[in-house]
Design a protein around this motif. Sequence first.
Motif, short mmCIF file in Angstrom:
data_model
loop_
_atom_site.label_atom_id
_atom_site.label_comp_id
_atom_site.label_asym_id
_atom_site.label_seq_id
_atom_site.Cartn_x
_atom_site.Cartn_y
_atom_site.Cartn_z
N ASP A 1 26.25 -31.14 -28.38
CA ASP A 1 25.05 -32.63 -27.88
C ASP A 1 26.01 -33.58 -28.73
OD1 ASP A 1 23.66 -31.20 -26.76
OD2 ASP A 1 21.72 -31.33 -28.57
N ARG B 1 28.74 -33.42 -29.82
CA ARG B 1 30.28 -33.65 -29.03
C ARG B 1 30.67 -34.59 -27.93
NH1 ARG B 1 33.12 -27.44 -29.89
NH2 ARG B 1 33.48 -27.87 -32.20
N VAL B 2 29.72 -34.04 -26.60
CA VAL B 2 29.14 -35.11 -26.07
C VAL B 2 28.64 -36.38 -26.44
CG1 VAL B 2 27.61 -34.89 -23.76
CG2 VAL B 2 28.25 -32.65 -23.92
N LEU B 3 28.28 -36.36 -27.04
CA LEU B 3 27.81 -37.86 -27.56
C LEU B 3 29.19 -39.19 -27.21
CD1 LEU B 3 26.17 -40.47 -27.34
CD2 LEU B 3 25.46 -39.63 -29.76
N ASN B 4 30.26 -38.30 -28.27
CA ASN B 4 31.34 -38.79 -29.51
C ASN B 4 32.66 -39.06 -27.61
OD1 ASN B 4 33.22 -39.24 -30.80
ND2 ASN B 4 34.56 -36.96 -31.04
N VAL B 5 32.09 -37.75 -27.02
CA VAL B 5 32.89 -38.23 -25.71
C VAL B 5 33.07 -39.05 -24.77
CG1 VAL B 5 33.82 -36.88 -23.54
CG2 VAL B 5 34.36 -35.43 -25.33
N PHE B 6 31.48 -39.01 -24.79
CA PHE B 6 30.95 -40.05 -23.89
C PHE B 6 31.39 -41.58 -24.53
CE2 PHE B 6 27.47 -42.82 -22.59
CZ PHE B 6 27.50 -42.92 -21.27
N SER B 7 30.87 -41.69 -25.84
CA SER B 7 30.98 -43.17 -25.76
C SER B 7 32.71 -43.61 -25.94
CB SER B 7 30.70 -43.15 -27.53
OG SER B 7 30.92 -41.82 -28.44
N HIS B 8 33.64 -42.83 -26.94
CA HIS B 8 34.82 -42.89 -27.12
C HIS B 8 35.21 -43.18 -24.73
CE1 HIS B 8 34.78 -41.08 -30.92
NE2 HIS B 8 36.64 -41.97 -30.82
N GLY B 9 34.96 -42.20 -23.68
CA GLY B 9 35.46 -42.50 -22.51
C GLY B 9 34.60 -44.51 -22.46
N MET B 10 33.36 -45.06 -22.67
CA MET B 10 33.16 -46.11 -22.55
C MET B 10 34.13 -47.19 -23.40
SD MET B 10 30.64 -45.90 -20.33
CE MET B 10 30.41 -47.30 -20.50
#
Length: 308
Positions: A35, A37-46
Amino acid sequence: MKTTETSPAGTAEPLPHVVKTDLPGAKPKRRKRGDGRVLNVFSHGMLVLWAFMVVMPLLWAVMTSFKDDNAIFSSPWSLPDRLHFENWSRAWGQAHMSDYFLNTVLVVAGSLAGTLLLGSMAAYVLARFDFPGNRFVYFLFIGGMSFPIMLALVPLFYVMNNIQLLNTIHGLILVYIAYSLPFTVFFLTAFFRTLPTSVAEAALIDGASHTRTFFQVMLPMAKPGLISVGIFNFLGQWNQYMLPTVLNTEQENKVLSQGLVQLAVSQGYKGDWSGLFAGLVMAMLPVLAAYIVFQRQVVAGLTAGALK
């Protein structure tokens, strides 16, 4: 379960209860990292998407300012065949961007200095001294932030005309100061409240007056807050269009925002798009340079109240 152990004297002494949290042979629980890692990838992507949306129009405007008019329409996304510096010279000279730039520098420099001086003095008094009407004056400044400038344009025009300040540089400076004071006082009042009072009290005990204490002790301590609110005021005053359009209609006193609009409108069907983009970049570069130079001070000023 109780366990016993034989003591050296031969007596059996009970040991304390042993509480086992896990069953024998059970594996320790591990935190789920999926969870996070998914949040970290999503925030960095945004963040990457947001940076792309902000930076790409700026780079495209700079790139377009070095193209000729034919290349702007035929290949808007390609690099220029060569750097057309004549676009900049034409915008600076023929389009009178040099005059607009000088007027803007004079207005913003004068209004920014006056806003920081008057705003810091008012904020220091409201933050450090208790007197009848303190909160009332403070909320008057807060109310000024919520008052729409659109409602004040017509009476402001007649007031400036009656006191002979219409279409003048110093009149526009005074209007900018009055327009920026509410937010400046609100911001600096909260900042001065976070500063330690012991330093000011020590200066007063040593014989310093309130004026000397403010200018030599408290004002240098408030430097991060002054830089932060100064950057915000600089951005708002440099890009201001409505107030100079109403109060500053003389050609020789126009500022950059008025000059860009005039450059776009006056060409008619013979639009000088390359010169227009060159003028746009000229107006944009000082703002970017100021923010890049003072970005650390801006962050420090915004977070100083939370770190105290």
